[in-house]
Design a protein around this motif. Structure first.
Motif, short mmCIF file in Angstrom:
data_model
loop_
_atom_site.label_atom_id
_atom_site.label_comp_id
_atom_site.label_asym_id
_atom_site.label_seq_id
_atom_site.Cartn_x
_atom_site.Cartn_y
_atom_site.Cartn_z
N LEU A 131 0.86 -1.33 0.01
CA LEU A 131 -0.10 -0.04 -0.09
C LEU A 131 0.97 1.32 0.07
O LEU A 131 0.71 2.28 -0.66
N ALA A 132 1.93 1.11 0.72
CA ALA A 132 2.95 2.11 0.80
C ALA A 132 3.33 2.76 -0.53
O ALA A 132 3.64 3.65 -1.01
N MET A 133 3.77 1.41 -1.28
CA MET A 133 4.28 1.53 -2.72
C MET A 133 3.61 2.53 -3.68
O MET A 133 3.82 3.38 -4.16
N ILE B 246 12.64 -0.59 -2.77
CA ILE B 246 13.77 -1.16 -2.82
C ILE B 246 14.90 -0.30 -2.23
O ILE B 246 16.05 -0.75 -1.73
N PHE B 247 15.07 0.78 -2.77
CA PHE B 247 16.19 1.45 -2.76
C PHE B 247 16.33 2.40 -1.42
O PHE B 247 17.34 2.91 -1.19
N LEU B 248 15.23 2.48 -0.90
CA LEU B 248 15.22 3.37 0.56
C LEU B 248 16.06 2.93 1.54
O LEU B 248 16.84 3.76 2.09
N PRO B 249 16.35 1.44 1.75
CA PRO B 249 17.05 1.07 2.84
C PRO B 249 18.70 1.40 2.23
O PRO B 249 19.68 1.75 3.15
N GLN B 250 19.14 1.41 0.98
CA GLN B 250 20.23 1.93 0.51
C GLN B 250 20.37 3.21 0.81
O GLN B 250 21.65 3.82 0.96
N ILE B 251 19.49 4.03 0.50
CA ILE B 251 19.49 5.63 0.64
C ILE B 251 20.02 5.85 2.14
O ILE B 251 20.57 6.81 2.73
N ILE B 252 19.14 5.09 3.22
CA ILE B 252 19.34 5.24 4.59
C ILE B 252 20.72 4.85 4.94
O ILE B 252 21.55 5.63 5.58
N ILE B 253 21.33 3.76 4.27
CA ILE B 253 22.80 3.22 4.61
C ILE B 253 23.66 4.47 4.10
O ILE B 253 24.64 5.08 4.95
N MET B 254 23.50 5.04 2.95
CA MET B 254 24.30 6.15 2.35
C MET B 254 24.43 7.35 3.15
O MET B 254 25.38 8.15 3.34
N GLY C 281 14.32 1.36 14.32
CA GLY C 281 12.93 1.34 13.59
C GLY C 281 12.98 2.62 12.63
O GLY C 281 11.94 3.28 12.45
N LEU C 282 14.50 3.03 12.15
CA LEU C 282 14.54 4.02 11.22
C LEU C 282 13.65 4.08 10.08
O LEU C 282 13.03 5.01 9.69
N GLU C 283 13.99 2.69 9.38
CA GLU C 283 13.30 2.53 8.06
C GLU C 283 11.82 2.65 8.10
O GLU C 283 11.31 3.18 7.06
N PRO C 284 11.06 2.00 8.97
CA PRO C 284 9.65 2.09 9.16
C PRO C 284 9.21 3.50 9.37
O PRO C 284 8.13 3.74 8.76
N ALA C 285 9.79 3.97 10.43
CA ALA C 285 9.44 5.63 10.50
C ALA C 285 9.45 6.50 9.21
O ALA C 285 8.67 7.21 9.28
N LEU C 286 10.73 6.24 8.53
CA LEU C 286 10.86 6.93 7.53
C LEU C 286 9.83 6.86 6.44
O LEU C 286 9.04 7.54 5.70
N PHE C 287 9.13 5.49 6.26
CA PHE C 287 7.88 5.21 5.34
C PHE C 287 6.93 5.79 5.91
O PHE C 287 6.11 6.37 5.18
N GLY C 288 6.61 5.68 7.12
CA GLY C 288 5.35 6.64 7.60
C GLY C 288 5.48 7.91 7.45
O GLY C 288 4.26 8.61 7.12
N LEU C 289 6.64 8.48 7.71
CA LEU C 289 6.80 9.98 7.40
C LEU C 289 6.42 10.32 6.02
O LEU C 289 5.73 11.24 5.81
#
Length: 321
Positions: free
Chosen positions: A249-251, A271-279, A293-301
Protein backbone atom coordinates in the motif's frame (compact mmCIF):
# COMPACT_ATOMS: atom_id res chain seq x y z
CA UNK A 1 -4.44 17.67 -34.69
CA UNK A 2 -3.97 14.12 -35.96
CA UNK A 3 -0.36 14.94 -36.89
CA UNK A 4 0.27 16.18 -33.33
CA UNK A 5 -1.23 13.01 -31.86
CA UNK A 6 0.87 10.85 -34.19
CA UNK A 7 4.01 12.77 -33.21
CA UNK A 8 3.26 12.34 -29.50
CA UNK A 9 2.58 8.63 -30.01
CA UNK A 10 5.84 8.12 -31.88
CA UNK A 11 7.79 10.11 -29.28
CA UNK A 12 6.27 8.12 -26.41
CA UNK A 13 6.97 4.85 -28.22
CA UNK A 14 10.58 5.91 -28.79
CA UNK A 15 11.14 6.69 -25.09
CA UNK A 16 9.53 3.45 -23.93
CA UNK A 17 11.63 1.50 -26.42
CA UNK A 18 14.76 3.27 -25.16
CA UNK A 19 13.74 2.44 -21.57
CA UNK A 20 13.29 -1.26 -22.40
CA UNK A 21 16.66 -1.37 -24.17
CA UNK A 22 18.26 0.33 -21.16
CA UNK A 23 16.71 -2.25 -18.80
CA UNK A 24 18.06 -5.04 -21.00
CA UNK A 25 21.57 -3.56 -20.95
CA UNK A 26 21.71 -2.77 -17.22
CA UNK A 27 22.79 -6.25 -15.98
CA UNK A 28 25.94 -6.03 -18.06
CA UNK A 29 27.15 -2.87 -16.33
CA UNK A 30 25.99 -3.58 -12.76
CA UNK A 31 27.24 -6.07 -10.17
CA UNK A 32 25.17 -9.08 -9.06
CA UNK A 33 23.83 -7.36 -5.95
CA UNK A 34 22.33 -4.46 -7.89
CA UNK A 35 20.92 -6.86 -10.50
CA UNK A 36 19.26 -8.75 -7.64
CA UNK A 37 17.75 -5.47 -6.39
CA UNK A 38 16.42 -4.75 -9.88
CA UNK A 39 14.80 -8.20 -9.86
CA UNK A 40 13.03 -7.38 -6.59
CA UNK A 41 11.84 -4.09 -8.11
CA UNK A 42 10.28 -5.99 -11.02
CA UNK A 43 8.58 -8.48 -8.67
CA UNK A 44 7.21 -5.87 -6.30
CA UNK A 45 6.14 -3.71 -9.25
CA UNK A 46 3.98 -6.59 -10.54
CA UNK A 47 2.32 -6.85 -7.10
CA UNK A 48 1.97 -3.05 -6.92
CA UNK A 49 0.26 -3.02 -10.32
CA UNK A 50 -2.20 -5.56 -8.92
CA UNK A 51 -2.98 -3.45 -5.88
CA UNK A 52 -3.10 -0.32 -8.05
CA UNK A 53 -5.89 -1.91 -10.12
CA UNK A 54 -8.00 -2.27 -6.99
CA UNK A 55 -7.05 0.75 -4.89
CA UNK A 56 -5.70 3.28 -7.40
CA UNK A 57 -8.24 2.68 -10.17
CA UNK A 58 -11.30 1.28 -8.40
CA UNK A 59 -10.98 3.09 -5.08
CA UNK A 60 -11.18 -0.05 -2.90
CA UNK A 61 -8.60 -0.06 -0.10
CA UNK A 62 -7.12 -3.49 0.63
CA UNK A 63 -4.94 -4.45 3.58
CA UNK A 64 -4.92 -8.14 2.67
CA UNK A 65 -2.82 -8.43 -0.46
CA UNK A 66 -0.08 -10.27 1.43
CA UNK A 67 -2.56 -13.19 1.39
CA UNK A 68 -2.72 -13.27 -2.42
CA UNK A 69 1.06 -12.90 -2.54
CA UNK A 70 1.32 -15.95 -0.26
CA UNK A 71 -1.22 -17.95 -2.27
CA UNK A 72 0.79 -17.32 -5.43
CA UNK A 73 4.05 -18.31 -3.73
CA UNK A 74 2.79 -21.53 -2.21
CA UNK A 75 0.80 -22.56 -5.28
CA UNK A 76 3.85 -22.25 -7.52
CA UNK A 77 6.14 -23.90 -4.95
CA UNK A 78 3.83 -26.88 -4.42
CA UNK A 79 3.10 -27.42 -8.11
CA UNK A 80 6.74 -27.26 -9.21
CA UNK A 81 7.74 -29.60 -6.36
CA UNK A 82 5.31 -32.15 -7.85
CA UNK A 83 6.85 -31.86 -11.32
CA UNK A 84 4.51 -29.30 -12.89
CA UNK A 85 6.44 -27.09 -15.36
CA UNK A 86 7.05 -23.51 -14.26
CA UNK A 87 5.24 -22.21 -17.35
CA UNK A 88 2.07 -23.81 -15.99
CA UNK A 89 2.72 -23.16 -12.30
CA UNK A 90 3.20 -19.40 -12.84
CA UNK A 91 -0.24 -18.69 -14.37
CA UNK A 92 -1.83 -21.27 -12.04
CA UNK A 93 -0.56 -19.21 -9.09
CA UNK A 94 -2.32 -16.14 -10.48
CA UNK A 95 -5.51 -18.02 -11.36
CA UNK A 96 -5.87 -19.59 -7.90
CA UNK A 97 -5.27 -16.20 -6.25
CA UNK A 98 -7.91 -14.69 -8.55
CA UNK A 99 -10.44 -17.43 -7.72
CA UNK A 100 -9.87 -16.90 -4.01
CA UNK A 101 -10.22 -13.17 -4.65
CA UNK A 102 -13.63 -13.72 -6.26
CA UNK A 103 -14.83 -16.01 -3.45
CA UNK A 104 -13.66 -13.63 -0.74
CA UNK A 105 -14.29 -10.39 -2.59
CA UNK A 106 -17.90 -10.99 -3.56
CA UNK A 107 -19.34 -10.86 -0.02
CA UNK A 108 -17.10 -8.10 1.36
CA UNK A 109 -16.95 -5.63 -1.51
CA UNK A 110 -20.23 -4.00 -0.52
CA UNK A 111 -18.11 -2.52 2.25
CA UNK A 112 -16.15 0.67 1.66
CA UNK A 113 -13.31 2.62 3.20
CA UNK A 114 -12.08 1.57 6.62
CA UNK A 115 -14.56 -1.31 6.88
CA UNK A 116 -13.26 -2.86 3.65
CA UNK A 117 -9.66 -2.42 4.79
CA UNK A 118 -10.40 -4.19 8.08
CA UNK A 119 -12.25 -7.03 6.30
CA UNK A 120 -9.36 -7.65 3.89
CA UNK A 121 -6.91 -7.49 6.78
CA UNK A 122 -8.94 -10.20 8.52
CA UNK A 123 -8.71 -12.32 5.38
CA UNK A 124 -4.91 -11.94 5.44
CA UNK A 125 -4.82 -13.19 9.04
CA UNK A 126 -6.92 -16.23 8.05
CA UNK A 127 -4.57 -17.14 5.20
CA UNK A 128 -1.55 -16.71 7.44
CA UNK A 129 -3.10 -19.08 9.98
CA UNK A 130 -3.87 -21.63 7.26
CA UNK A 131 -0.25 -21.54 6.08
CA UNK A 132 0.94 -22.24 9.62
CA UNK A 133 -1.59 -24.97 10.49
CA UNK A 134 -1.87 -26.91 7.22
CA UNK A 135 1.52 -28.56 7.69
CA UNK A 136 0.82 -31.53 5.41
CA UNK A 137 0.62 -29.15 2.45
CA UNK A 138 2.58 -26.03 3.37
CA UNK A 139 5.01 -27.57 5.92
CA UNK A 140 4.00 -24.85 8.36
CA UNK A 141 6.72 -22.89 10.11
CA UNK A 142 9.38 -25.32 8.86
CA UNK A 143 9.14 -23.61 5.50
CA UNK A 144 9.13 -24.78 1.92
CA UNK A 145 12.18 -25.15 -0.30
CA UNK A 146 11.64 -24.00 -3.88
CA UNK A 147 13.67 -24.97 -6.94
CA UNK A 148 14.84 -22.37 -9.47
CA UNK A 149 12.37 -22.06 -12.34
CA UNK A 150 13.05 -23.54 -15.74
CA UNK A 151 11.48 -23.22 -19.17
CA UNK A 152 12.48 -26.13 -21.36
CA UNK A 153 16.28 -26.33 -21.33
CA UNK A 154 16.60 -22.85 -19.77
CA UNK A 155 17.20 -22.82 -16.02
CA UNK A 156 16.95 -19.39 -14.38
CA UNK A 157 19.46 -19.99 -11.60
CA UNK A 158 21.59 -16.89 -12.13
CA UNK A 159 20.87 -13.29 -11.13
CA UNK A 160 20.95 -12.05 -14.72
CA UNK A 161 18.74 -14.84 -16.03
CA UNK A 162 16.13 -14.37 -13.33
CA UNK A 163 16.18 -10.60 -13.80
CA UNK A 164 15.29 -11.02 -17.47
CA UNK A 165 12.48 -13.42 -16.54
CA UNK A 166 10.93 -10.98 -14.06
CA UNK A 167 11.43 -8.07 -16.47
CA UNK A 168 9.46 -9.90 -19.18
CA UNK A 169 6.68 -10.70 -16.69
CA UNK A 170 6.57 -7.05 -15.57
CA UNK A 171 6.32 -5.79 -19.15
CA UNK A 172 3.51 -8.26 -19.90
CA UNK A 173 1.76 -7.25 -16.67
CA UNK A 174 1.91 -3.55 -17.53
CA UNK A 175 0.68 -4.25 -21.05
CA UNK A 176 -2.24 -6.35 -19.77
CA UNK A 177 -3.18 -3.83 -17.07
CA UNK A 178 -3.07 -0.95 -19.55
CA UNK A 179 -5.38 -2.79 -21.95
CA UNK A 180 -7.81 -3.64 -19.15
CA UNK A 181 -7.93 0.00 -18.07
CA UNK A 182 -8.56 1.16 -21.65
CA UNK A 183 -11.47 -1.28 -22.03
CA UNK A 184 -15.09 -0.65 -20.94
CA UNK A 185 -14.30 -2.68 -17.81
CA UNK A 186 -11.46 -0.35 -16.92
CA UNK A 187 -13.56 2.74 -17.52
CA UNK A 188 -16.28 1.30 -15.28
CA UNK A 189 -13.69 0.70 -12.53
CA UNK A 190 -12.49 4.29 -12.78
CA UNK A 191 -16.09 5.55 -12.67
CA UNK A 192 -16.64 3.57 -9.45
CA UNK A 193 -13.53 5.15 -7.96
CA UNK A 194 -14.68 8.65 -8.84
CA UNK A 195 -18.23 8.23 -7.53
CA UNK A 196 -20.10 5.04 -6.72
CA UNK A 197 -23.41 6.86 -6.72
CA UNK A 198 -22.83 8.38 -10.17
CA UNK A 199 -21.53 5.08 -11.54
CA UNK A 200 -24.60 3.21 -10.34
CA UNK A 201 -26.83 5.94 -11.74
CA UNK A 202 -25.49 5.38 -15.27
CA UNK A 203 -26.07 1.64 -15.05
CA UNK A 204 -22.73 0.25 -13.84
CA UNK A 205 -23.12 -2.93 -11.79
CA UNK A 206 -21.01 -2.11 -8.73
CA UNK A 207 -20.77 -5.67 -7.39
CA UNK A 208 -19.76 -7.08 -10.77
CA UNK A 209 -17.00 -4.62 -11.55
CA UNK A 210 -15.66 -4.50 -8.00
CA UNK A 211 -15.37 -8.29 -8.12
CA UNK A 212 -13.61 -8.13 -11.49
CA UNK A 213 -11.18 -5.56 -10.09
CA UNK A 214 -10.57 -7.72 -7.03
CA UNK A 215 -9.93 -10.80 -9.17
CA UNK A 216 -7.58 -8.99 -11.57
CA UNK A 217 -5.72 -7.45 -8.64
CA UNK A 218 -5.36 -10.84 -6.94
CA UNK A 219 -4.19 -12.44 -10.20
CA UNK A 220 -1.29 -10.04 -10.69
CA UNK A 221 -0.35 -10.26 -7.01
CA UNK A 222 -0.37 -14.06 -7.20
CA UNK A 223 1.98 -13.92 -10.20
CA UNK A 224 4.33 -11.70 -8.19
CA UNK A 225 4.16 -14.17 -5.30
CA UNK A 226 5.22 -17.00 -7.60
CA UNK A 227 8.24 -15.02 -8.81
CA UNK A 228 9.10 -14.15 -5.21
CA UNK A 229 9.12 -17.80 -4.11
CA UNK A 230 11.43 -18.91 -6.91
CA UNK A 231 13.74 -16.00 -6.27
CA UNK A 232 14.25 -16.76 -2.57
CA UNK A 233 14.31 -20.60 -2.93
CA UNK A 234 12.75 -20.83 0.55
CA UNK A 235 9.44 -19.52 1.88
CA UNK A 236 7.59 -19.67 5.18
CA UNK A 237 4.52 -17.93 6.65
CA UNK A 238 6.66 -15.25 8.31
CA UNK A 239 7.30 -13.73 4.87
CA UNK A 240 3.61 -12.89 4.35
CA UNK A 241 2.52 -10.89 7.36
CA UNK A 242 0.30 -7.81 7.48
CA UNK A 243 3.45 -5.71 7.13
CA UNK A 244 3.81 -6.88 3.53
CA UNK A 245 0.29 -5.59 2.79
CA UNK A 246 1.24 -2.25 4.36
CA UNK A 247 4.42 -2.10 2.29
CA UNK A 248 2.49 -2.72 -0.94
CA UNK A 249 0.00 0.00 0.00
CA UNK A 250 2.88 2.36 0.80
CA UNK A 251 4.40 1.65 -2.62
CA UNK A 252 1.38 2.77 -4.59
CA UNK A 253 0.77 5.82 -2.38
CA UNK A 254 4.36 7.02 -2.61
CA UNK A 255 4.65 6.06 -6.29
CA UNK A 256 1.40 7.79 -7.23
CA UNK A 257 -2.19 6.53 -6.93
CA UNK A 258 -4.04 6.01 -10.20
CA UNK A 259 -0.92 5.46 -12.31
CA UNK A 260 0.82 2.32 -13.56
CA UNK A 261 4.02 4.37 -13.63
CA UNK A 262 3.48 5.04 -9.95
CA UNK A 263 3.45 1.30 -9.21
CA UNK A 264 6.92 0.92 -10.72
CA UNK A 265 8.25 4.12 -9.12
CA UNK A 266 6.91 3.03 -5.72
CA UNK A 267 8.51 -0.41 -5.99
CA UNK A 268 11.85 1.13 -6.95
CA UNK A 269 11.65 3.58 -4.06
CA UNK A 270 10.78 0.81 -1.61
CA UNK A 271 13.79 -1.29 -2.69
CA UNK A 272 16.28 1.56 -2.75
CA UNK A 273 15.14 3.30 0.45
CA UNK A 274 17.31 1.05 2.67
CA UNK A 275 20.29 1.84 0.44
CA UNK A 276 19.57 5.57 0.73
CA UNK A 277 19.37 5.25 4.52
CA UNK A 278 22.71 3.41 4.63
CA UNK A 279 24.38 6.03 2.44
CA UNK A 280 23.03 8.94 4.51
CA UNK A 281 23.49 7.45 7.98
CA UNK A 282 26.96 8.94 8.36
CA UNK A 283 25.44 12.42 7.95
CA UNK A 284 22.73 11.87 10.55
CA UNK A 285 22.98 12.69 14.26
CA UNK A 286 24.36 9.83 16.35
CA UNK A 287 21.09 9.21 18.19
CA UNK A 288 19.33 8.68 14.82
CA UNK A 289 21.99 6.34 13.46
CA UNK A 290 21.40 3.88 16.29
CA UNK A 291 17.61 3.75 15.94
CA UNK A 292 16.44 0.27 14.88
CA UNK A 293 13.06 1.48 13.61
CA UNK A 294 14.47 4.16 11.33
CA UNK A 295 13.27 2.62 8.06
CA UNK A 296 9.60 2.04 9.12
CA UNK A 297 9.54 5.52 10.66
CA UNK A 298 10.75 7.06 7.40
CA UNK A 299 8.10 5.13 5.46
CA UNK A 300 5.37 6.46 7.72
CA UNK A 301 6.72 9.99 7.51
CA UNK A 302 6.98 9.83 3.72
CA UNK A 303 3.39 8.60 3.37
CA UNK A 304 2.15 11.50 5.50
CA UNK A 305 4.24 14.01 3.55
CA UNK A 306 3.13 12.62 0.20
CA UNK A 307 -0.55 12.75 1.18
CA UNK A 308 -0.15 16.33 2.39
CA UNK A 309 2.06 17.89 -0.27
CA UNK A 310 2.05 15.60 -3.33
CA UNK A 311 -1.11 13.46 -3.56
CA UNK A 312 -0.01 12.14 -6.97
CA UNK A 313 3.23 10.78 -5.49
CA UNK A 314 6.54 10.42 -7.28
CA UNK A 315 4.84 10.17 -10.66
CA UNK A 316 2.95 13.39 -10.00
CA UNK A 317 6.21 15.15 -9.20
CA UNK A 318 7.73 13.66 -12.36
CA UNK A 319 4.93 15.14 -14.48
CA UNK A 320 5.47 18.57 -12.97
CA UNK A 321 9.20 18.69 -13.70
Amino acid sequence: YQDIRLFKYRTTFFWYLALVIGCIMLPWVLDEYLVSQLTFICMYAVAAVGLMMLTGYTGQVSMGHAAFFAIGSYTSAILTSKGVPFLLALPAAGVLAALVGVVIGRPILHLTGLYLAIATMGFAFIVDEVLVRWESLTRGNMGFYVDPPSIGPLIFDTEIGYYYLTLVVLILTLFAARNILRSPTGRAMIAIRDSEVAAEAIGINLAKFKTIAFAASAFFTGIAGSLYAHKLFFINPESYTIFLSIELLAMIIIGGLGSLHGAVFGAAFFIFLPQIIIMTKDYMPTYLQNQTGLEPALFGLLIVLVMLFEPMGIYGRWLKT
